[in-house]
Write an enzyme that holds these catalytic residues in place. Structure first.
Site, PDB file in Angstrom:
ATOM      1  N   HIS A 184       0.856  -1.062   0.120  1.00 38.14           N
ATOM      2  CA  HIS A 184      -0.103   0.020   0.019  1.00 38.14           C
ATOM      3  C   HIS A 184       0.808   1.336   0.119  1.00 38.14           C
ATOM      4  O   HIS A 184       0.765   2.141  -0.744  1.00 38.14           O
ATOM      5  CB  HIS A 184      -0.870  -0.111   1.136  1.00 38.14           C
TER       6      HIS A 184
ATOM      7  N   CYS B 107      -6.919  -7.199   3.329  1.00 37.36           N
ATOM      8  CA  CYS B 107      -8.293  -7.084   4.151  1.00 37.36           C
ATOM      9  C   CYS B 107      -9.455  -7.501   3.486  1.00 37.36           C
ATOM     10  O   CYS B 107     -10.457  -7.945   3.988  1.00 37.36           O
ATOM     11  CB  CYS B 107      -8.644  -5.645   4.235  1.00 37.36           C
TER      12      CYS B 107
END
Length: 457
Positions: A10, A42
């Site tokens: 990320h 996630c």
């Protein structure tokens, strides 16, 4: 300017995108030990539960995209050494075994985190799985299709999402947690009671206050039993979800870190070495509620910090505003979210806090439906500065936590919130917004100083 980025999930992905945009003349080189970038871990539980059909859909960028922006992408390359004095790194090509040196003007350290593997006897048995990257997601799917009895160890957000996914997949699920309740880092007991009730109602076996002491296997070396301090659980598959640690062994003796190795950065994402920047799960964040550096590995933190690295790498321009650790979860028909500190976590920081719990409806009861909402505010006892909040409802009221997150970041008080302007429309809320209502109820029970020098006429 020559920039090397180590790690590309990320924080690394957003850093590279913005570095390429802001500094088109710079040489940007990325080293990533995996064969992919930007995987949304996630979403693994959504994939397991069948909501996301393909794991490939959990990627939001690609090496090809970053190459097209001008970055030199080196996948399956492991950085073995960083020399801040010479501004060089030693790299190993995992395909060929070749090692070579590269140099930088600025180094961006975005190596992320890795799942904690507790030192438990038998932890190396087959079918004991971690849940973090693309390869692990694929392994979990394959093994879950054959498993009947699955144990998930660790009752954080990932653990809760996984047990729901496995239960919906028709598995017998045991949820093991050493603490006395689930989600204890995110929610106070008034909320975790509802979560636990929902899990039990869906036939998930809760094993709370149970510390795993060992695993035992069968003749094939596959796990068959989980032994805790209280009982024994028969299993075919185990998911370890006991937390994450920053992957900073490469550099933790060269820059200042927290005790767990998380790199301490200033508000411009610089480490204690001004030419080494860090972002995401590899570093600490400033927690606005506690006013301390903390380790809060969240994708939201990582993407913001990665962007700030790009803006500040050639000189301070935009300061980091800190974080409230805002997060949310959907469990069956419950929507829950939190921001800032709970009462329990505030006590751990030595803060003197008070709280108020409101149970109300999300819109007027004359409407066709009006779901109950449970909303809690945590605030400083002396200053009444807002420090945290939690919400739970069958209606989606999670955006309230984004609002409170802004309140915390702006150091607003309960009285500020009580009179903040919100719209009213019966389809969406009540004439007095729930946040206003909660803050006004607190003011009604708190002694508020008034100016007695002016008489009402």
């Amino acid at each position: 300017m020559k920039i090397i980025v180590i790690g590309c999930t990320h924080a690394g992905t957003t850093a590279v995108r913005n570095l390429a945009r802001l500094y088109p003349q710079a040489t940007i080189t990325v080293y990533e030990r995996n064969n992919n970038v930007s995987f949304l871990s996630c979403g693994i539980a959504l994939h397991i539960g069948g909501i996301v059909k393909e794991a490939d859909d959990l990627f939001y960028s690609s090496p090809e995209e970053l190459e097209s922006l001008g970055a030199n992408m080196n996948l399956e390359h492991d950085v073995l050494k960083v020399d801040p004095d010479k501004k060089t790194i030693l790299v190993k090509n995992l395909h060929t075994g070749e090692t070579f040196n590269d140099s930088y003007d600025k180094l961006v350290f975005t190596t992320g985190s890795s799942p904690i593997i507790p030192p438990i006897t038998g932890v190396g048995l087959k079918n004991i799985q971690l849940c973090k990257n693309y390869e692990q997601a694929e392994q979990i799917i394959a093994k879950a299709s054959e498993a009947k009895k699955i144990a998930v160890i660790g009752a954080g957000y990932i653990g809760v999402e996984l047990v729901e996914a496995f239960e919906s997949y028709g598995k017998e699920v045991t949820f093991i947690e050493g603490a006395d309740r689930v989600l204890n880092k995110y929610l106070d007991r008034e909320f975790t009671n509802d979560v636990e009730r929902a899990l039990i109602d869906h036939n998930i076996k809760l094993a709370l206050e149970e510390k795993v002491e060992s695993f035992s296997g069968d003749d094939t070396g596959a796990v068959k039993t989980v032994h805790t301090n209280r009982q024994t659980h028969d299993v075919d598959l185990v998911l370890l979800c006991v937390g994450f640690r920053p992957q900073t062994d490469l550099i933790r003796d060269k820059v200042e870190t927290l005790e767990n190795g998380a790199i301490i950065v200033n508000q411009y994402m610089q480490s204690s070495n001004p030419d080494i920047f860090s972002a995401g799960d590899s570093c600490a964040v400033f927690h606005n509620s506690s006013q301390h550096n903390a380790y809060i590995p969240l994708a939201t933190n990582a993407t913001k910090m990665g962007t700030l690295v790009a803006y500040n790498i050639n000189g301070p321009k935009i300061a980091y505003k800190g974080t409230q650790g805002t997060s949310a979860l959907k469990l069956y028909d419950l929507n829950l979210a939190s921001t800032g500190l709970t009462e329990e976590s505030a006590a751990a920081y030595g803060l003197d806090v008070r709280s108020h719990l409101l149970v109300d409806h999300e819109r007027p009861t004359f409407m066709p439906t009006a779901e109950e909402v449970k909303l809690k505010l945590v605030y400083d006892n002396d200053s009444m500065r807002i420090l945290g909040a939690q919400v739970l409802s069958k209606a989606d009221q999670t955006q309230l936590m984004n609002t409170v997150s802004v309140c915390i970041q702006q150091q607003m008080t309960v009285s500020d919130l009580a009179f903040t302007d919100f719209f009213f429309q019966p389809h969406y809320n009540k004439p007095i917004n729930l946040l206003n209502t909660l803050a006004l109820k607190i003011l009604a029970q708190e002694p508020i100083s008034t100016d007695n020098s002016t008489e009402l006429v």
